[in-house]
Design a protein around this motif. Sequence first.
Motif, short mmCIF file in Angstrom:
data_model
loop_
_atom_site.label_atom_id
_atom_site.label_comp_id
_atom_site.label_asym_id
_atom_site.label_seq_id
_atom_site.Cartn_x
_atom_site.Cartn_y
_atom_site.Cartn_z
N VAL A 156 0.83 -1.20 0.00
CA VAL A 156 0.00 0.00 0.00
C VAL A 156 0.87 1.25 0.00
CG1 VAL A 156 -1.71 1.33 1.31
CG2 VAL A 156 -1.89 -1.17 1.18
N SER A 157 0.51 2.21 -0.87
CA SER A 157 1.16 3.52 -0.84
C SER A 157 0.49 4.34 0.26
CB SER A 157 1.01 4.23 -2.19
OG SER A 157 1.38 5.59 -2.06
N LYS A 158 1.16 4.47 1.40
CA LYS A 158 0.58 5.21 2.52
C LYS A 158 0.36 6.67 2.17
CE LYS A 158 2.50 2.13 6.05
NZ LYS A 158 3.36 2.03 7.26
N LYS A 164 -1.94 9.75 -10.35
CA LYS A 164 -1.10 9.87 -9.16
C LYS A 164 -0.27 8.60 -8.94
CE LYS A 164 -4.22 13.16 -6.95
NZ LYS A 164 -5.23 13.39 -5.89
N ALA A 165 -0.87 7.45 -9.21
CA ALA A 165 -0.14 6.18 -9.07
C ALA A 165 1.03 6.10 -10.04
CB ALA A 165 -1.10 5.02 -9.30
N GLU A 166 0.83 6.64 -11.24
CA GLU A 166 1.90 6.64 -12.24
C GLU A 166 3.06 7.54 -11.79
OE1 GLU A 166 2.52 7.35 -17.06
OE2 GLU A 166 0.66 7.98 -16.08
N LYS A 167 2.73 8.69 -11.23
CA LYS A 167 3.77 9.60 -10.75
C LYS A 167 4.58 8.98 -9.62
CE LYS A 167 1.34 13.84 -12.08
NZ LYS A 167 0.63 15.05 -11.58
N LEU A 168 3.92 8.11 -8.84
CA LEU A 168 4.60 7.44 -7.74
C LEU A 168 5.24 6.13 -8.18
CD1 LEU A 168 1.92 7.99 -4.93
CD2 LEU A 168 4.19 9.06 -5.06
#
Length: 400
Positions: free
Chosen positions: A248-250, A286-290
């Motif tokens: 999980v991305s906190k 946002k998931a792509e940037k991370l």
Amino acid sequence: MTRDIHAYISSLRQKQKRRILGLISGTSADGVSAAVTEITGFGLSTRLKVLSFRNFPFPSALRDAVFKLFAPETSRVDEICQMNFVLGEFFAECVLRLAEESGFSLDSIDLIGSHGQTIYHSPSSAEIYGYDSKSTLQIGEPTVIAQRTGIPTVADFRKADVAAGGEGAPLMPYFDYILHRDKEHSRVFQNIGGIANLTYLPSGCSADEVIAFDTGPGNMLIDAVVKNLTGGRLTYDEGGRLAAAGTVSKELLKELLFHPYFSRHPPKTTGREMFGDAFAAEFLSKAEKLSLKLEDAVATTTVLTVESIARAYEDFLPIGGIDEIYVSGGGARNYFILNSLRARLHPIPVSEYDQLGTLSEAKEAALMAVLANEYIFSNPSNFPKATGAKQAVVLGQLYL
């Protein structure tokens, strides 16, 4: 066949047992759930038995066409008009297939209760051309269902509540209250479909003490992320396997949980208009940037569902007032969700709804059968405290 509507309703009221078939396509819009039920009584005397259940997936092209109707940017009035009747044909076909596969003659089915397919839900009040308006729209023409099957059909269950000032949802608390209230245990019935919603029944409760609302996204965002990141190879996370393999991305989860819907006090409902394609696209960006990989993105969206449910209990239900939780819907088959809820809500026992004797997947279709039965007895079946309606009203309209 021409029927005398009043004579027909009177004849159904006099039957000791009524065989009613329930139909619904939910927020995930993956197909039609259909259940043949046997019902005795009405209101608090209702007794229900599910005799047969099937889920009939939409053909992929039909499902794609339905999804186009969800967003104002991709829907057209002519397509909405056409799809209303096309889905009526599909719903009717599901009735015929269920009857054949289950060995029931159409003549043995007294009534159909059909929810249809919600394509737009606008529960917040807005002033439009001088009128204070809320609205909701379900398609799947009930007259077509009645004509093709020869079985009178009750539909349009949300509209009367909206007309009475409510949000037209949730509908499930009535079902939970009349069938599952308990004198000794305070229970939560958590449904996790496309959207997640709960019913809270305090021990020995009256109807006025029931709390019910949508907690937020259920499977909807998870499905969208899986479909997008696999290029359509997968359409959902079977058993929660992808989420279980991810981290999980906190950072992203914390940001998602700041969405204003989660802190809004009930009564409240939501749908694709809030947590649909636009929300999914923003998440994916946002998931792509991370640089999140597939499993991490799915884990993050899945824990959003879990955490938003748990926080809804903590924020809007009595502290220490829950003895047991029963989970239904597609989310009950996602074991990552189920196990995460158990860990997050320990020591409260979290069980699958099936333990109460009815198949979890059949619950929403069975609800439509119950609401049709209540219509026959002119019995109000909304919960104004849950929907925000000014008064209790009879839900549905009969189509011959």
